[in-house]
Write a protein that holds these residues in place. Sequence first.
Motif, mmCIF file in Angstrom:
data_model
loop_
_atom_site.group_PDB
_atom_site.id
_atom_site.type_symbol
_atom_site.label_atom_id
_atom_site.label_comp_id
_atom_site.label_asym_id
_atom_site.label_seq_id
_atom_site.Cartn_x
_atom_site.Cartn_y
_atom_site.Cartn_z
ATOM 1 N N ILE A 183 61.194 47.780 101.505
ATOM 2 C CA ILE A 183 60.909 47.377 100.236
ATOM 3 C C ILE A 183 59.132 47.461 100.297
ATOM 4 O O ILE A 183 58.627 46.924 101.199
ATOM 5 C CB ILE A 183 61.144 45.917 99.954
ATOM 6 N N THR A 184 58.767 48.225 99.316
ATOM 7 C CA THR A 184 57.354 48.331 99.109
ATOM 8 C C THR A 184 56.690 47.545 98.134
ATOM 9 O O THR A 184 55.494 47.473 98.289
ATOM 10 C CB THR A 184 57.080 49.873 98.924
ATOM 11 N N ASN A 185 57.542 47.207 97.131
ATOM 12 C CA ASN A 185 56.962 46.496 96.187
ATOM 13 C C ASN A 185 58.292 45.382 95.544
ATOM 14 O O ASN A 185 59.346 46.090 95.584
ATOM 15 C CB ASN A 185 56.556 47.301 94.925
ATOM 16 N N ARG A 186 58.010 44.130 95.468
ATOM 17 C CA ARG A 186 58.923 43.205 94.696
ATOM 18 C C ARG A 186 58.325 42.399 93.983
ATOM 19 O O ARG A 186 57.162 41.787 94.093
ATOM 20 C CB ARG A 186 59.557 42.547 96.042
ATOM 21 N N ARG A 187 58.930 42.570 92.594
ATOM 22 C CA ARG A 187 58.395 41.685 91.443
ATOM 23 C C ARG A 187 59.547 40.725 91.212
ATOM 24 O O ARG A 187 60.726 41.108 90.807
ATOM 25 C CB ARG A 187 58.088 42.374 90.382
ATOM 26 N N ILE A 188 59.281 39.498 91.218
ATOM 27 C CA ILE A 188 60.440 38.387 90.836
ATOM 28 C C ILE A 188 60.051 37.857 89.756
ATOM 29 O O ILE A 188 59.193 36.956 89.457
ATOM 30 C CB ILE A 188 60.455 37.418 92.231
ATOM 31 N N ILE A 189 61.003 37.671 88.688
ATOM 32 C CA ILE A 189 60.870 37.030 87.597
ATOM 33 C C ILE A 189 61.487 35.856 87.650
ATOM 34 O O ILE A 189 62.917 36.100 87.251
ATOM 35 C CB ILE A 189 61.092 37.863 86.224
ATOM 36 N N ILE A 190 61.013 34.698 87.731
ATOM 37 C CA ILE A 190 62.049 33.336 87.803
ATOM 38 C C ILE A 190 62.201 32.869 86.217
ATOM 39 O O ILE A 190 61.371 32.978 85.416
ATOM 40 C CB ILE A 190 61.072 32.333 88.555
ATOM 41 N N ASP A 191 63.568 32.968 85.837
ATOM 42 C CA ASP A 191 63.891 32.375 84.656
ATOM 43 C C ASP A 191 63.316 31.088 83.891
ATOM 44 O O ASP A 191 64.189 30.498 83.060
ATOM 45 C CB ASP A 191 65.329 32.702 84.409
ATOM 46 N N GLN A 192 62.518 30.423 84.778
ATOM 47 C CA GLN A 192 62.065 29.038 84.058
ATOM 48 C C GLN A 192 60.714 29.133 83.917
ATOM 49 O O GLN A 192 59.866 29.536 84.885
ATOM 50 C CB GLN A 192 62.442 28.101 85.417
ATOM 51 N N SER A 193 60.412 28.561 82.891
ATOM 52 C CA SER A 193 58.751 28.389 82.733
ATOM 53 C C SER A 193 58.117 27.447 83.447
ATOM 54 O O SER A 193 57.001 27.579 83.848
ATOM 55 C CB SER A 193 58.521 27.937 80.922
ATOM 56 N N SER A 194 58.764 26.432 83.553
ATOM 57 C CA SER A 194 58.556 25.193 84.190
ATOM 58 C C SER A 194 59.371 24.953 85.516
ATOM 59 O O SER A 194 60.718 24.670 85.215
ATOM 60 C CB SER A 194 58.217 23.827 83.462
ATOM 61 N N LEU A 195 59.200 25.105 86.575
ATOM 62 C CA LEU A 195 60.109 25.003 87.898
ATOM 63 C C LEU A 195 60.621 23.634 87.954
ATOM 64 O O LEU A 195 59.639 22.576 88.346
ATOM 65 C CB LEU A 195 59.611 25.631 88.932
ATOM 66 N N ALA A 196 61.841 23.300 88.131
ATOM 67 C CA ALA A 196 62.355 21.931 88.562
ATOM 68 C C ALA A 196 62.250 21.399 89.730
ATOM 69 O O ALA A 196 62.127 20.389 90.081
ATOM 70 C CB ALA A 196 63.606 21.767 88.030
ATOM 71 N N THR A 197 62.053 22.301 90.777
ATOM 72 C CA THR A 197 62.053 22.178 92.311
ATOM 73 C C THR A 197 60.535 21.637 92.529
ATOM 74 O O THR A 197 59.800 21.935 91.831
ATOM 75 C CB THR A 197 62.280 23.471 93.167
#
Length: 176
Positions: free
Chosen positions: A155-169
């Motif tokens: 993997i040379t590039n990873r972009r993660i789009i988390i589906d929450q504007s405000s994380l509950a964790t």
Amino acid sequence: MTTAARVDLATRIELEDFYYREAELLDERRWEEWLELFAPELEYFAPLLATRKSPASTVVEELGHFDDTKPSLCLRIRRLRTDVAWAEDPPSHTRRLITNLRATAAEDGGVTVRTNMLLYRSRGDMGAFDLIVGERRDLLRRAPDVDSGAGGWLITNRRIIIDQSSLATKNLGVLL
């Protein structure tokens, strides 16, 4: 995605196996082996998501939950192995589900892969848990040595789009 750009079935199966192995390495806290799946020039970024009116983009590219390189991931993992990683002491119980793999051939001989991810994380004995859901957008290239721990891909590039504007964790002490 155009039909002409899709990867062949054998490559798709190889990529699925690659991602299932990656999830297993993370869930088993085999982080050093997980790092072998990444190229030295890795960019590993999770931008923030904002609630905005259309047509504005909901992805905020200027800010992120994290913006790592392979050396900074190495440091994060070294810290997780110490007694001062309080966010992960005791360690979380995790299960990663990787689904909806979409792969297209890239012009440089590599592949562009989009996967959906669900991370289940529980801590302690009280029954509480976190769910983190998102889409991972990766650029992969063939590893120079197919017999490497990377299963033929890096993997040379990873972009993660988390589906929450405000994380509950309470924290992102685990790796996505």
